[in-house]
Write a protein that holds these residues in place. Structure first.
Motif, PDB file in Angstrom:
ATOM      1  N   LYS A  97       0.830  -1.205   0.000  1.00 55.55           N
ATOM      2  CA  LYS A  97       0.000   0.000   0.000  1.00 55.55           C
ATOM      3  C   LYS A  97       0.867   1.258   0.000  1.00 55.55           C
ATOM      4  O   LYS A  97       0.618   2.194  -0.761  1.00 55.55           O
ATOM      5  CB  LYS A  97      -0.942   0.005   1.203  1.00 55.55           C
ATOM      6  N   GLU A  98       1.890   1.277   0.842  1.00 53.73           N
ATOM      7  CA  GLU A  98       2.767   2.446   0.902  1.00 53.73           C
ATOM      8  C   GLU A  98       3.477   2.662  -0.431  1.00 53.73           C
ATOM      9  O   GLU A  98       3.571   3.792  -0.923  1.00 53.73           O
ATOM     10  CB  GLU A  98       3.794   2.280   2.027  1.00 53.73           C
ATOM     11  N   ASP A  99       3.983   1.590  -1.006  1.00 52.55           N
ATOM     12  CA  ASP A  99       4.681   1.683  -2.283  1.00 52.55           C
ATOM     13  C   ASP A  99       3.719   2.116  -3.396  1.00 52.55           C
ATOM     14  O   ASP A  99       4.074   2.940  -4.243  1.00 52.55           O
ATOM     15  CB  ASP A  99       5.333   0.341  -2.618  1.00 52.55           C
ATOM     16  N   GLY A 100       2.505   1.570  -3.371  1.00 58.46           N
ATOM     17  CA  GLY A 100       1.499   1.948  -4.358  1.00 58.46           C
ATOM     18  C   GLY A 100       1.107   3.408  -4.250  1.00 58.46           C
ATOM     19  O   GLY A 100       0.949   4.101  -5.257  1.00 58.46           O
ATOM     20  N   HIS A 101       0.972   3.897  -3.018  1.00 57.35           N
ATOM     21  CA  HIS A 101       0.630   5.302  -2.818  1.00 57.35           C
ATOM     22  C   HIS A 101       1.767   6.197  -3.304  1.00 57.35           C
ATOM     23  O   HIS A 101       1.503   7.241  -3.923  1.00 57.35           O
ATOM     24  CB  HIS A 101       0.332   5.573  -1.350  1.00 57.35           C
ATOM     25  N   ALA A 102       2.992   5.788  -3.060  1.00 60.06           N
ATOM     26  CA  ALA A 102       4.136   6.573  -3.534  1.00 60.06           C
ATOM     27  C   ALA A 102       4.138   6.636  -5.065  1.00 60.06           C
ATOM     28  O   ALA A 102       4.413   7.690  -5.649  1.00 60.06           O
ATOM     29  CB  ALA A 102       5.437   5.966  -3.013  1.00 60.06           C
ATOM     30  N   ALA A 103       3.814   5.519  -5.699  1.00 59.31           N
ATOM     31  CA  ALA A 103       3.755   5.494  -7.168  1.00 59.31           C
ATOM     32  C   ALA A 103       2.643   6.414  -7.672  1.00 59.31           C
ATOM     33  O   ALA A 103       2.819   7.124  -8.673  1.00 59.31           O
ATOM     34  CB  ALA A 103       3.532   4.068  -7.670  1.00 59.31           C
ATOM     35  N   ASP A 139       1.590   9.067  -6.201  1.00 55.40           N
ATOM     36  CA  ASP A 139       2.033  10.448  -5.997  1.00 55.40           C
ATOM     37  C   ASP A 139       2.951  10.909  -7.124  1.00 55.40           C
ATOM     38  O   ASP A 139       3.005  12.093  -7.441  1.00 55.40           O
ATOM     39  CB  ASP A 139       2.745  10.590  -4.650  1.00 55.40           C
ATOM     40  N   GLU A 140       3.680   9.978  -7.731  1.00 54.74           N
ATOM     41  CA  GLU A 140       4.597  10.319  -8.823  1.00 54.74           C
ATOM     42  C   GLU A 140       3.929  10.268 -10.192  1.00 54.74           C
ATOM     43  O   GLU A 140       4.449  10.839 -11.158  1.00 54.74           O
ATOM     44  CB  GLU A 140       5.788   9.362  -8.812  1.00 54.74           C
ATOM     45  N   ALA A 141       2.793   9.597 -10.286  1.00 48.95           N
ATOM     46  CA  ALA A 141       2.123   9.420 -11.574  1.00 48.95           C
ATOM     47  C   ALA A 141       1.554  10.740 -12.091  1.00 48.95           C
ATOM     48  O   ALA A 141       1.199  11.633 -11.326  1.00 48.95           O
ATOM     49  CB  ALA A 141       0.994   8.399 -11.442  1.00 48.95           C
ATOM     50  N   THR A 142       1.454  10.829 -13.401  1.00 42.91           N
ATOM     51  CA  THR A 142       0.836  11.978 -14.041  1.00 42.91           C
ATOM     52  C   THR A 142      -0.581  11.584 -14.451  1.00 42.91           C
ATOM     53  O   THR A 142      -0.770  10.598 -15.145  1.00 42.91           O
ATOM     54  CB  THR A 142       1.624  12.396 -15.299  1.00 42.91           C
ATOM     55  N   PRO A 172      -8.350  20.573 -14.908  1.00 49.21           N
ATOM     56  CA  PRO A 172      -7.717  21.382 -13.857  1.00 49.21           C
ATOM     57  C   PRO A 172      -8.540  21.370 -12.571  1.00 49.21           C
ATOM     58  O   PRO A 172      -9.761  21.488 -12.587  1.00 49.21           O
ATOM     59  CB  PRO A 172      -7.685  22.788 -14.475  1.00 49.21           C
ATOM     60  N   GLY A 173      -7.845  21.194 -11.464  1.00 45.17           N
ATOM     61  CA  GLY A 173      -8.498  21.182 -10.161  1.00 45.17           C
ATOM     62  C   GLY A 173      -8.994  19.818  -9.712  1.00 45.17           C
ATOM     63  O   GLY A 173      -9.447  19.659  -8.586  1.00 45.17           O
ATOM     64  N   HIS A 174      -8.925  18.810 -10.573  1.00 42.36           N
ATOM     65  CA  HIS A 174      -9.438  17.490 -10.238  1.00 42.36           C
ATOM     66  C   HIS A 174      -8.337  16.488  -9.874  1.00 42.36           C
ATOM     67  O   HIS A 174      -8.625  15.360  -9.501  1.00 42.36           O
ATOM     68  CB  HIS A 174     -10.255  16.921 -11.403  1.00 42.36           C
ATOM     69  N   ASP A 175      -7.094  16.897  -9.984  1.00 43.03           N
ATOM     70  CA  ASP A 175      -5.979  15.979  -9.753  1.00 43.03           C
ATOM     71  C   ASP A 175      -6.031  15.331  -8.369  1.00 43.03           C
ATOM     72  O   ASP A 175      -5.868  14.124  -8.237  1.00 43.03           O
ATOM     73  CB  ASP A 175      -4.645  16.706  -9.940  1.00 43.03           C
ATOM     74  N   ARG A 176      -6.279  16.129  -7.358  1.00 45.80           N
ATOM     75  CA  ARG A 176      -6.263  15.614  -5.982  1.00 45.80           C
ATOM     76  C   ARG A 176      -7.325  14.536  -5.751  1.00 45.80           C
ATOM     77  O   ARG A 176      -7.049  13.478  -5.192  1.00 45.80           O
ATOM     78  CB  ARG A 176      -6.454  16.764  -5.002  1.00 45.80           C
ATOM     79  N   ILE A 177      -8.548  14.781  -6.211  1.00 45.86           N
ATOM     80  CA  ILE A 177      -9.628  13.811  -5.994  1.00 45.86           C
ATOM     81  C   ILE A 177      -9.393  12.545  -6.819  1.00 45.86           C
ATOM     82  O   ILE A 177      -9.633  11.435  -6.349  1.00 45.86           O
ATOM     83  CB  ILE A 177     -11.023  14.413  -6.264  1.00 45.86           C
ATOM     84  N   ARG A 187      -6.479  11.338  -7.722  1.00 45.96           N
ATOM     85  CA  ARG A 187      -5.366  10.645  -7.062  1.00 45.96           C
ATOM     86  C   ARG A 187      -5.856   9.926  -5.802  1.00 45.96           C
ATOM     87  O   ARG A 187      -5.496   8.782  -5.547  1.00 45.96           O
ATOM     88  CB  ARG A 187      -4.282  11.668  -6.734  1.00 45.96           C
ATOM     89  N   THR A 188      -6.707  10.584  -5.026  1.00 47.24           N
ATOM     90  CA  THR A 188      -7.248   9.988  -3.800  1.00 47.24           C
ATOM     91  C   THR A 188      -8.093   8.750  -4.126  1.00 47.24           C
ATOM     92  O   THR A 188      -7.969   7.715  -3.467  1.00 47.24           O
ATOM     93  CB  THR A 188      -8.090  11.021  -3.028  1.00 47.24           C
ATOM     94  N   LYS A 189      -8.939   8.863  -5.141  1.00 44.76           N
ATOM     95  CA  LYS A 189      -9.773   7.725  -5.537  1.00 44.76           C
ATOM     96  C   LYS A 189      -8.927   6.579  -6.092  1.00 44.76           C
ATOM     97  O   LYS A 189      -9.219   5.405  -5.835  1.00 44.76           O
ATOM     98  CB  LYS A 189     -10.818   8.156  -6.566  1.00 44.76           C
ATOM     99  N   ALA A 190      -7.877   6.904  -6.824  1.00 42.47           N
ATOM    100  CA  ALA A 190      -6.995   5.866  -7.366  1.00 42.47           C
ATOM    101  C   ALA A 190      -6.289   5.117  -6.239  1.00 42.47           C
ATOM    102  O   ALA A 190      -6.158   3.895  -6.276  1.00 42.47           O
ATOM    103  CB  ALA A 190      -5.973   6.485  -8.316  1.00 42.47           C
ATOM    104  N   LYS A 191      -5.856   5.840  -5.219  1.00 38.01           N
ATOM    105  CA  LYS A 191      -5.201   5.203  -4.065  1.00 38.01           C
ATOM    106  C   LYS A 191      -6.185   4.289  -3.331  1.00 38.01           C
ATOM    107  O   LYS A 191      -5.822   3.189  -2.921  1.00 38.01           O
ATOM    108  CB  LYS A 191      -4.655   6.260  -3.114  1.00 38.01           C
TER     109      LYS A 191
END
Length: 85
Positions: A46-52, A54-57, A62-67, A69-73
Motif C-alpha cells: 500500500k505504501e509503495d502503491g501510494h508513492a507510485a 504520488d509520482e504518476a501523471t 484542472p483542479g481534479h488531480d487531488r480527488i 489521485r485519492t480515488k486511485a489510491k
C-alpha cells in the motif's frame, strides 16, 4: 473521443486490475509458503502503491488531480486487500 473509445479504456482498466489481482494472489501464496502472513507485506504494498500514485501523471481537468489521485489510491488499496488475503 467516440463512445467506443471509452469502452476500450474501461476494458483495459478491468484487464489491468485482473492482472494485478492475479499477481498479488501469487505473491500471497508464496508469502504463505515461506511461513509468513500476507498481511505482513500488505502495508508495504500500500505504501509503495501510494508513492507510485504520488509520482504518476494524471491527465484530468484542472483542479481534479487531488480527488482523482485519492480515488486511485483507495481503489489500489481495495485491490491489494483482495489480492493479499
Amino acid at each position: 473521443m467516440r463512445p467506443e473509445d471509452f469502452d476500450d479504456i474501461i476494458a483495459e482498466q478491468a484487464a489491468q486490475q485482473q492482472v494485478l489481482l492475479m499477481a498479488l494472489r501469487r505473491i500471497a501464496a508464496l508469502t504463505r509458503e515461506s511461513g509468513r502472513d500476507p498481511a505482513d507485506v500488505r502495508t508495504w504494498w500500500k505504501e509503495d502503491g501510494h508513492a507510485a500514485m504520488d509520482e504518476a501523471t494524471f491527465l484530468v481537468a484542472p483542479g481534479h488531480d487531488r480527488i482523482v489521485r485519492t480515488k486511485a489510491k483507495a481503489r489500489l488499496d481495495e485491490i491489494i486487500e483482495i489480492g493479499l488475503r
